[in-house]
Design an enzyme around this catalytic site. Structure first.
Site, PDB file in Angstrom:
ATOM      1  N   THR A  49       0.724  -1.181   0.132  1.00 35.92           N
ATOM      2  CA  THR A  49      -0.037   0.169   0.172  1.00 35.92           C
ATOM      3  C   THR A  49       0.835   1.605  -0.302  1.00 35.92           C
ATOM      4  OG1 THR A  49       0.073   0.069   2.320  1.00 35.92           O
ATOM      5  CG2 THR A  49      -1.426  -1.391   1.145  1.00 35.92           C
ATOM      6  N   CYS A  50       0.288   2.892  -0.200  1.00 38.31           N
ATOM      7  CA  CYS A  50       0.594   3.392   0.201  1.00 38.31           C
ATOM      8  C   CYS A  50       2.031   3.930   1.139  1.00 38.31           C
ATOM      9  CB  CYS A  50      -0.159   5.063  -0.769  1.00 38.31           C
ATOM     10  SG  CYS A  50      -1.076   4.932   1.204  1.00 38.31           S
ATOM     11  N   HIS A  99       0.625  -9.376  14.524  1.00 42.16           N
ATOM     12  CA  HIS A  99       1.179  -8.257  13.636  1.00 42.16           C
ATOM     13  C   HIS A  99      -0.078  -7.755  12.232  1.00 42.16           C
ATOM     14  CE1 HIS A  99       3.349  -4.651  11.368  1.00 42.16           C
ATOM     15  NE2 HIS A  99       3.306  -5.854  10.205  1.00 42.16           N
ATOM     16  N   SER A 109      -2.434   1.196  11.175  1.00 46.08           N
ATOM     17  CA  SER A 109      -2.311   1.917  10.680  1.00 46.08           C
ATOM     18  C   SER A 109      -2.439   3.443  11.069  1.00 46.08           C
ATOM     19  CB  SER A 109      -3.782   2.365   9.660  1.00 46.08           C
ATOM     20  OG  SER A 109      -4.369   1.063   9.020  1.00 46.08           O
ATOM     21  N   GLN A 116     -10.014   0.561   5.010  1.00 45.17           N
ATOM     22  CA  GLN A 116      -9.584  -0.156   3.628  1.00 45.17           C
ATOM     23  C   GLN A 116      -8.340  -0.523   3.663  1.00 45.17           C
ATOM     24  OE1 GLN A 116      -7.061   3.864   1.727  1.00 45.17           O
ATOM     25  NE2 GLN A 116      -7.524   3.014  -0.400  1.00 45.17           N
ATOM     26  N   GLY A 189     -10.559  31.393  -0.348  1.00 46.39           N
ATOM     27  CA  GLY A 189      -9.042  31.126  -0.209  1.00 46.39           C
ATOM     28  C   GLY A 189      -8.215  30.144  -0.724  1.00 46.39           C
ATOM     29  N   ALA A 190      -7.982  29.425  -1.055  1.00 48.19           N
ATOM     30  CA  ALA A 190      -7.299  27.496  -1.872  1.00 48.19           C
ATOM     31  C   ALA A 190      -6.266  26.466  -1.756  1.00 48.19           C
ATOM     32  CB  ALA A 190      -7.309  28.426  -3.739  1.00 48.19           C
ATOM     33  N   GLY A 191      -6.909  26.883   0.432  1.00 44.99           N
ATOM     34  CA  GLY A 191      -6.077  26.006   0.874  1.00 44.99           C
ATOM     35  C   GLY A 191      -6.299  25.017   0.515  1.00 44.99           C
TER      36      GLY A 191
END
Length: 459
Positions: A49-50, A99, A109, A116, A189-191
């Site tokens: 996974t990532c 584990h 996680s 997920q 704003g565009a945060g």
């Protein structure tokens, strides 16, 4: 046989290391094939996974196999092992199983209780099954881990409380509005955080979005993501009364909305509530706005306080899952012990069958006048007697396999039923080209037979 996991995750390796050790989906079948062909590996599954890359394996020599797995990683990723060994962790046997159970349940996680990972582990296992790199042990353990994770999420509230600022904002909005159908959002704003919060609100039913930014082109870009309307600050103040939810995250040095501006807008809203989220530091929204009737103002500290409270709730629920995991590890332990009994039961059944066949042959010779019908009835009745006599001993030996002094109990069982010769013949057959076990105690023979039986079904 031993179970191992070798891997790295967000705790042990920074993202610049993790990204070098990722498996592309298209490459996983070949990676599984090569890992399975690695020396001493009987079964394998790759969970990628990532946030983690983990290689699970059933091996015959754990210490050497740790070296073999690292060699596989070195070759596959074309990276010298000294560049990544310090980032790896390795667990063996019950620690590896524990584990896996914690990973699948979402306890390992970055966000405790996320679901997920359950789907990702399940997909990894199914792919390994498809590639025929799993056998008796992993077919059992991975199915057990998926079942456990489903139970953990259905029987506890570990995944219910919002644990990100953006989700916390949505949770707050639901308390005020109940649902977001027909509501209008203004993003000031565009945060990234305000954009993510708006995305969650939009997916929850918000239909209309205003996007306000000092750089109008940026407002247009963000508005396109939500089929929204770009506005400059002057237009935003003029249309504030049309808005139900304001999310503000700019880099302004001063307040972008004041109490006076909000008060004027609320006069036009006729007491309809206004939900305002200030994610900026320093703050964008005048704190005095909170005193305006029917205005609900929250800043980043309010949201993070909710997140931390919810994280504590998840930690408490996670403790319940740890108890479930402990019970499942014990269940696996008992199941694994019974695997070693299989050759003993087989030996008892083989010996009983041989005695029964010899008895029937003797009966045929001594009573040659018996017809086929009589012989069939006698065969059925005597076979039933043999099976009934073996039923309780087989049941008891399975029970003894999970007890503290299992080896001594099974050793005595072998002696009571005189199974030594049958076990030796079974061992010789299982070992094939290997030499016959010499001068072994029944328990030692049985242990070797058990290992052979597991190896036979995992290769």
């Amino acid at each position: 046989m031993h179970i191992m996991v070798v891997g790295l995750n967000y705790r042990t390796a920074p993202v610049e290391v993790r990204e070098r050790f990722t498996f592309a989906d298209r490459d996983l079948p070949e990676a599984l094939k090569q890992l399975k062909q690695t020396k001493s590996i009987m079964e394998c599954v790759i969970v990628a996974t990532c946030n983690r890359t983990e290689l699970y394996a059933v091996v015959d020599r754990p210490h050497l196999c740790g070296h073999y797995i690292r060699s596989f990683m070195e070759k596959w990723f074309k990276t010298p092992r000294e560049d990544f060994t310090s980032d790896l962790y390795m667990h063996e046997d019950e620690k590896a199983i524990e584990h896996l159970f914690r990973v699948t349940s979402g306890l390992d996680s970055m966000v405790i209780g996320e679901t997920q990972i359950l789907g990702q582990v399940k997909d990894a296992f199914l792919l390994a099954q498809e590639q025929k790199t799993t056998g008796t042990l992993f077919n059992s353990i991975f199915k057990q881990s998926v079942t456990l994770a489903k139970k953990a999420h259905s029987d506890t509230a570990v995944g219910e409380a919002a644990v990100s600022v953006s989700y916390a904002a949505v949770e707050l909005g639901k308390r005020i509005f109940g649902q977001f159908g027909g509501k209008t959002v203004m993003i000031v704003g565009a945060g990234k955080m305000s954009e993510l919060t708006a995305k969650h609100l939009y997916s929850s039913g918000v239909k209309k979005v205003f996007v306000v930014n000092r750089t109008y082109d940026r407002a247009v870009q963000l508005a396109d993501k939500f089929n929204g309307t770009p506005l400059d600050m002057k237009e935003a103040v003029a249309r504030l009364h049309e808005t139900d939810i304001v999310i503000s995250s700019t880099g302004s040095d001063g307040y972008v909305l004041t109490r006076e501006q909000v008060t004027a807008a609320m006069q036009k809203r006729k007491s309809r509530p206004l939900f305002m989220i200030d994610i900026a530091v320093p703050r964008d929204l005048d704190p005095a706005i909170a005193s305006v009737e029917n205005v609900f103002l929250y800043d980043i500290d309010d949201l993070e306080g909710i997140v931390e409270s919810n994280m504590e709730q998840r930690r408490q629920e996670a403790a319940k899952i740890e108890v479930l995991i402990e019970a499942e590890v014990e269940a696996y332990r008992q199941w694994y012990k019974t695997l070693g009994v299989a050759p003993l039961i087989q030996a008892l059944q083989t010996k009983a069958a041989a005695i029964h066949a010899e008895t029937m042959d003797s009966l045929t010779n001594k009573l040659p006048d018996l017809g086929d019908r009589e012989l069939k009835i006698i065969h059925k009745l005597t076979k039933s007697i043999v099976n009934q006599m073996m039923h309780d001993p087989i049941l008891r030996v399975k029970e003894m396999a999970g007890e503290k002094h299992a080896d001594q109990a099974m050793d005595m069982f072998v002696k009571l039923f005189a199974l030594e010769e049958e076990l030796e013949r079974t061992a010789e057959k299982a070992e094939k080209s290997k030499p016959v076990i010499e001068k072994s105690s029944p328990a030692d023979t049985l242990a070797k037979l058990g290992q052979g039986a597991i190896a036979a079904v995992t290769t």
